[in-house]
Design a protein around this motif. Sequence first.
Motif, mmCIF file in Angstrom:
data_model
loop_
_atom_site.group_PDB
_atom_site.id
_atom_site.type_symbol
_atom_site.label_atom_id
_atom_site.label_comp_id
_atom_site.label_asym_id
_atom_site.label_seq_id
_atom_site.Cartn_x
_atom_site.Cartn_y
_atom_site.Cartn_z
ATOM 1 N N VAL A 270 34.559 -30.341 -11.815
ATOM 2 C CA VAL A 270 35.365 -29.780 -10.733
ATOM 3 C C VAL A 270 34.546 -29.729 -9.447
ATOM 4 O O VAL A 270 35.004 -30.104 -8.370
ATOM 5 C CB VAL A 270 35.844 -28.359 -11.116
ATOM 6 N N GLU B 274 37.533 -32.864 -9.735
ATOM 7 C CA GLU B 274 38.541 -33.024 -10.774
ATOM 8 C C GLU B 274 39.355 -31.746 -10.897
ATOM 9 O O GLU B 274 38.870 -30.656 -10.621
ATOM 10 C CB GLU B 274 37.861 -33.352 -12.112
ATOM 11 N N GLU B 275 40.574 -31.906 -11.358
ATOM 12 C CA GLU B 275 41.405 -30.742 -11.591
ATOM 13 C C GLU B 275 40.770 -29.933 -12.733
ATOM 14 O O GLU B 275 40.079 -30.486 -13.581
ATOM 15 C CB GLU B 275 42.819 -31.178 -11.993
ATOM 16 N N PRO B 276 40.985 -28.657 -12.747
ATOM 17 C CA PRO B 276 40.498 -27.854 -13.880
ATOM 18 C C PRO B 276 41.063 -28.380 -15.198
ATOM 19 O O PRO B 276 42.073 -29.099 -15.196
ATOM 20 C CB PRO B 276 41.044 -26.452 -13.569
ATOM 21 N N GLU C 3 43.091 -27.761 -17.459
ATOM 22 C CA GLU C 3 44.513 -27.780 -17.805
ATOM 23 C C GLU C 3 45.142 -29.103 -17.420
ATOM 24 O O GLU C 3 46.109 -29.542 -18.017
ATOM 25 C CB GLU C 3 45.278 -26.655 -17.093
ATOM 26 N N SER C 4 44.599 -29.737 -16.398
ATOM 27 C CA SER C 4 45.202 -30.984 -15.917
ATOM 28 C C SER C 4 45.065 -32.069 -16.976
ATOM 29 O O SER C 4 43.959 -32.429 -17.377
ATOM 30 C CB SER C 4 44.506 -31.416 -14.636
ATOM 31 N N GLY D 62 39.868 -37.957 -9.124
ATOM 32 C CA GLY D 62 39.924 -36.619 -8.539
ATOM 33 C C GLY D 62 40.259 -36.718 -7.079
ATOM 34 O O GLY D 62 40.344 -37.808 -6.510
ATOM 35 N N ARG D 63 40.406 -35.568 -6.446
ATOM 36 C CA ARG D 63 40.594 -35.650 -5.004
ATOM 37 C C ARG D 63 39.242 -35.415 -4.340
ATOM 38 O O ARG D 63 38.523 -34.488 -4.697
ATOM 39 C CB ARG D 63 41.651 -34.641 -4.548
#
Lengths: 281, 264, 286
Positions: free
Chosen positions: C240, C245-247, C249-250, C280-281
């Motif tokens: 993250v 990256e999304e946590p 749960e993603s 990721g963003r």
Amino acid sequence: MATESPASPDSPDSLDAAERRTWRRPTAFRNRYTKWAVYGAVLALVVWSVASLWITPGRFISGLGYGYELIDSMLPPETGSENIARLVDRMIETIAMAMIATVAGIAISLPVALGAAGNLSPRPTYYLSRGIISVSRAIDGLIVAIVAVIALGFGPLAGIFAISFKTIGFFSKLFAEDLEDIDMGGVEAIEATGASRFQRLVYGVVPQVVPRFAGLAVYRWDINIRSSTIVGIVGAGGLGVLLQRSYSRYEYDYVASILIAIIAVVLVAEIVSAVVRRRVQ
Amino acid sequence: MTGAPPDWSRFDARERLFRVGSVVIAAAVVVGSWEWLDMSLRYVGSAPLQVGDLLGRMYPPDWAYLPNAVGPLAETIQIAVVGTIGAVLMATPVAYISAENTTPNKATYALGKLIVTVSRSVHTIVWALLFVVMFGPGALAGTVATAVRSIGFLAKLLGEEIEEIDFGQVEGVRATGASPFKLLVYGIVPQIKPALVGISVYRWDINVRAATILGFVGAGGIGVQLFQAIDSFAWRTVSALLVAILAVVLVSEGISAYARKKVR
Amino acid sequence: MLETENLGKTYPTGDEALRDVSVTIGGREVVAMIGPSGAGKSTFVRCINRLVEPTTGSVRLDGRELTGLGEDGLRNARRDIGMVFQEYNLVERLTVMENVLSGRLGYVSNWAALRRNFPPEDIERAYELLDLVGLGDMENKRVDELSGGQRQRVGIARAVVQEPKIVLADEPTSSLDPETSRDVMELLTDIAAERDVPVVINIHEVDLAEQYADRILGLHGGELVFDGPAADLTDESKGVIYRGEEPPESPAADPDRPSNGTAGEGTPEITGNRSNAGNGRLPAED
């Protein structure tokens, strides 16, 4: 790490520690007394100088009044076509003098520089060359110019002589430093091929110093233009001749024009010199 | 470069053209200069003879005159000292406005550069001419001329030093909560002090040399005696004075070199 | 105790370096702030003592609001904040002692600063600190004669001699070799314990952060994306922080992670994994 043995006040050297807990800024001089002695001497020198040069606020203030009058009489600068023509004439003479003096001065400098390079010359030659350099650097160009005017008469020849003389000290000193910085390995390699002393110079030394030589020559030319603008004050040709003449006739507006011309010539020379040096190096 | 293997040469064509071209132009200008000056070779040829003759008349130097030169020599050094100090005082603000990173705006920057240029382009002797009109003949005019002439030199070099300041060091001091004055004495002055002292001492040494000629326009120093001796053709006095000047200049050069080596 | 609330910084160029960072740091915590370069770590610590002026939010030190303080107030506040820099930021031409004593500049008169005339207690304290950082006999050496590690110790001594309420360290190890880096980290943690002050350390090397810090803050793209004990820093949270990256749960990011090469290794390669960042963003400036 340091933290494993922190020096506590109770450690064996606590006596020492108690003593060293004062700190004063260390001085750049041998000790504090030397420092105050030097400062005191400098201060005394300054006070003595100001006092004996008789520099007082009153003289300054009355001088500023005359300064205002001077500037007033300089403006506007003289632009009469006949005077401008004489100005241009002297400008060309100034530049021509600097050109000839640069070439002549450098030609004489070469052997002196070789002699003054500690790695290339025997001791007696070295000291002789260094002596020439010191004398040439110590005597101001205008003094040389006056002596030259008396020996050779008024005119550009005296100026060329004076400027060439000053060129020798400057050019030989700096060029000798470059010669001392050369990589002797290259010279040895040439020597190992069985080359003569002259061939060693041409193949081992010359290629290493040509760019610096060119740069120095142009730099000195720039300085010579500056000198060339003023040696005329003592009659040695160039713009200075006009300056001296108009000054002694109180033609301050023409003086202003000449000063502008001098600054312009000097600036252009500086720019040309900077551009060429950048190309060369 | 002749006789080299095919296709080998030290420089490419354009570079060679530039080199050959500049040498040709320089040569042409030198020849043109010679023509313009219209100097008879006869005079040039006899020049060494004339100079030699003069040198002969200078020998032996009239050492007995030298006690009279002590005062004027001291005055020469004094002019250099006071002129240099005055120049440093005036050059510091000029350096500040002519350094790109400290100048307040474009106008002050241009003003700084203008002062530097004018000061450096006009020779000490010319400044002396002007200041003699203002202050009358004497050492004051020479001192002011020396100072004004030195401003450009000092401000230029000092300005370059200011442009080199490491602002990280200043930031480190600022982070401790130091006031602007403390920032100056603790963060900035230590960075430029060695250069300031070195450049000033160097300029003083140059000024000693320059002050020897101020006497020509009546602006004080040893030059007054020197030019009187020249005017009265007292050549043996002239040579003694020249030796004295040489000694003073060499000693001040030595002091200056020593001081500059010590300051870092 | 240091509290920041919605702290944000947008530079005049329009880059938003920091957004809505709210943290509370107190006690004798060692807090490591990690994140990719350009994440706003340096901006964060500089906003605390306002070497960089924050554009939004507030900073409170022991209940005193620092944003909006005037010149004098800010200088007083800075006396309570010790700072250690990546490039040491010592005055190179001054001696070690003068540099350490510069930490006391906020307390002495201008004339004393000029004369380097500090009160005996300050000199005493400076000597103690020089012993502590292992430079006991070097007080009259000039800083430009020292090695990088030695300079950083001088920098630490300067920060600590301020008797600060908090110590900030901006990448204190980035210019040092690994071994010296560990020494410096050790020194900083010792200081937190002995002087009872919190220490905030910006740091590149995640392994050093995990080893020495009690608590870790993770920044990504100017936002706080992780805040927890060092023990809680998992490979997921590193993903993250460093790759945005999304946590966990993603679902999209989940299957890829074990193949990223970071799992199971103590030290994630920070730069080497940039190529995996596509899922990721990423902040624009990175």
